[in-house]
Design an enzyme around this catalytic site. Sequence first.
Site, mmCIF file in Angstrom:
data_model
loop_
_atom_site.group_PDB
_atom_site.id
_atom_site.type_symbol
_atom_site.label_atom_id
_atom_site.label_comp_id
_atom_site.label_asym_id
_atom_site.label_seq_id
_atom_site.Cartn_x
_atom_site.Cartn_y
_atom_site.Cartn_z
ATOM 1 N N ASP A 31 -8.271 18.408 -14.204
ATOM 2 C CA ASP A 31 -8.605 17.050 -14.636
ATOM 3 C C ASP A 31 -8.316 16.989 -16.137
ATOM 4 O O ASP A 31 -9.033 17.578 -16.941
ATOM 5 C CB ASP A 31 -10.080 16.740 -14.326
ATOM 6 C CG ASP A 31 -10.438 15.298 -14.641
ATOM 7 O OD1 ASP A 31 -9.791 14.698 -15.522
ATOM 8 O OD2 ASP A 31 -11.378 14.769 -14.006
ATOM 9 N N TYR A 62 -17.248 16.190 -14.848
ATOM 10 C CA TYR A 62 -17.545 14.771 -14.766
ATOM 11 C C TYR A 62 -18.585 14.516 -13.658
ATOM 12 O O TYR A 62 -18.429 15.000 -12.532
ATOM 13 C CB TYR A 62 -16.236 14.027 -14.472
ATOM 14 C CG TYR A 62 -16.429 12.545 -14.317
ATOM 15 C CD1 TYR A 62 -16.797 11.760 -15.406
ATOM 16 C CD2 TYR A 62 -16.269 11.933 -13.089
ATOM 17 C CE1 TYR A 62 -16.986 10.406 -15.260
ATOM 18 C CE2 TYR A 62 -16.455 10.573 -12.939
ATOM 19 C CZ TYR A 62 -16.823 9.818 -14.029
ATOM 20 O OH TYR A 62 -17.018 8.480 -13.875
ATOM 21 N N LYS A 95 -9.338 5.815 -18.944
ATOM 22 C CA LYS A 95 -9.744 6.311 -20.257
ATOM 23 C C LYS A 95 -8.578 6.189 -21.239
ATOM 24 O O LYS A 95 -8.040 5.116 -21.382
ATOM 25 C CB LYS A 95 -10.267 7.740 -20.103
ATOM 26 C CG LYS A 95 -11.224 7.933 -18.906
ATOM 27 C CD LYS A 95 -12.517 7.169 -19.031
ATOM 28 C CE LYS A 95 -13.314 7.119 -17.734
ATOM 29 N NZ LYS A 95 -13.615 8.404 -17.126
ATOM 30 N N ARG A 134 0.839 -1.205 0.000
ATOM 31 C CA ARG A 134 0.000 0.000 0.000
ATOM 32 C C ARG A 134 0.872 1.253 0.000
ATOM 33 O O ARG A 134 0.588 2.249 -0.656
ATOM 34 C CB ARG A 134 -0.966 -0.007 1.201
ATOM 35 C CG ARG A 134 -1.706 1.310 1.344
ATOM 36 C CD ARG A 134 -2.972 1.271 2.203
ATOM 37 N NE ARG A 134 -2.959 0.348 3.306
ATOM 38 C CZ ARG A 134 -2.272 0.515 4.447
ATOM 39 N NH1 ARG A 134 -1.529 1.583 4.633
ATOM 40 N NH2 ARG A 134 -2.348 -0.395 5.393
HETATM 41 C C1 PLP Z 1 -14.023 8.762 -15.819
HETATM 42 C C2 PLP Z 1 -13.598 10.071 -15.327
HETATM 43 C C3 PLP Z 1 -13.269 10.256 -13.974
HETATM 44 C C4 PLP Z 1 -13.396 9.142 -12.953
HETATM 45 O O1 PLP Z 1 -12.520 8.103 -13.231
HETATM 46 P P1 PLP Z 1 -12.806 6.541 -12.858
HETATM 47 O O2 PLP Z 1 -11.558 5.894 -13.330
HETATM 48 O O3 PLP Z 1 -14.035 6.129 -13.594
HETATM 49 O O4 PLP Z 1 -12.996 6.469 -11.386
HETATM 50 C C5 PLP Z 1 -12.856 11.519 -13.590
HETATM 51 N N1 PLP Z 1 -12.788 12.542 -14.454
HETATM 52 C C6 PLP Z 1 -13.110 12.399 -15.752
HETATM 53 C C7 PLP Z 1 -13.016 13.578 -16.676
HETATM 54 C C8 PLP Z 1 -13.524 11.166 -16.239
HETATM 55 O O5 PLP Z 1 -13.863 11.039 -17.525
#
Ligand code: PLP
Length: 395
Positions: A172, A100, A197, A48
């Site tokens: 982000d 998001y 993604k 961890r």
């Molecule tokens: C999918 C997404 C998240 C969250 O990510 P997860 O891996 O699904 O927990 C945060 N910000 C954006 C812009 C996203 O597309």
Amino acid sequence: MSYRFDTRAIHAGQADDPSTGAVTTPIYQTSTFRQTEPGVNNGFCYARTGHPTRAALEENLAALEGARHGLAFASGMAAIHTVLSLLSRGDHVISTRDLYGGAWRIFTKVFARFGIEFTFVDTTSPANIDAAIRPETKLLWLETPSNPLLHVTDIAKCSAIARANRITTVVDNTFATPVLQQPLALGADLVLHSTTKYINGHSDVLGGAVVTNDQGLYDELKFLQNAIGAVPGPQDCFLVLRGIKTLGLRMERHCSNAELVARWLLAHDLVRRVYYPGLVDEPGHAIARRQMARFGAIVSFELDTTLEETRAFTRRPHLWTLAESLGSVKSLFCHPATMTHASVEPEVRRNVGISDSLIRLSVGLEDVRDLIDDLEQAFARTVRRDAAAGEERVA
Ligand SMILES: *Cc1c(COP(=O)(O)O)cnc(C)c1O
């Protein structure tokens, strides 16, 4: 020696394995590490806290954004949770308003319960940030291009306002990826990713990342990463590293395909509005040109039809998969009002501009002619609003 992006993607953090010569970073499937005497070890004590496959990924993620420090998480939401844990009761956050859905949910439904306050503003006008600043504002949360409307926020301008007020800026960068946009160079303090993604890119793993150049923020986040424990396992780290090796190549084709799909949509009479920062008439186009290398591969559009027909439309594509998520080799699409943004209250959705007939495309790496043909046949069976209005509905 500082290498260029595609070289860093393949090499950073991934020296050949010193003990065996393996050319690929091994999956060290272990939770703990031997100590030769209490407190003396080879750099790892418990998985961890730190783990060699994760360390390879963390070094690599940092290198992709040109950063000194990287931290990997079990999901994008785990990364968001950890960043928000920098805050204390009474602190205030200013955030992009069309962000998001999961970020909006953890802000308003989880951290708000712990006495942290959030103000959502249209960050495409930096003056709105200025106006929202309070003495207790600690964090500026930017998402650009935003989800699902692809609004573009000027990272340099907004982070300068934040810096002048001793506010930490988080970007982000999931939609743009470090291939297209590098927020630290534009003045951001932290960059966050859902590696689920594009960074992994194959719809087969969940992951998150935070990178920074700021030693103090890194130390705090590293402490929180271990304290909260939302870390990825070695297999997931391996998969993300594998995905990253083709990130640059994939993004080139993603963007080329998306540009063609956006232009095709723009010309279609069933489409009322196309949202894509690459289109010259988009309000964010000029800023996108300045701060992004290309315009990404998420394209949203509004169908000129009813909610009922929009839902019927979602059953018609054969090649495009109706699914949450984005950034995969495989083309996906979704209906934000009832899927990704269903947890956002209807009036908030309307204020932000997420209409009931909005469709979000994540343009994949298939042959773009097949992608367009498939949209064409799905559109051909969809009835326009004016035609659908007076009549009995066509089944
Ligand atoms: C999918 C997404 C998240 C969250 O990510 P997860 O891996 O699904 O927990 C945060 N910000 C954006 C812009 C996203 O597309």
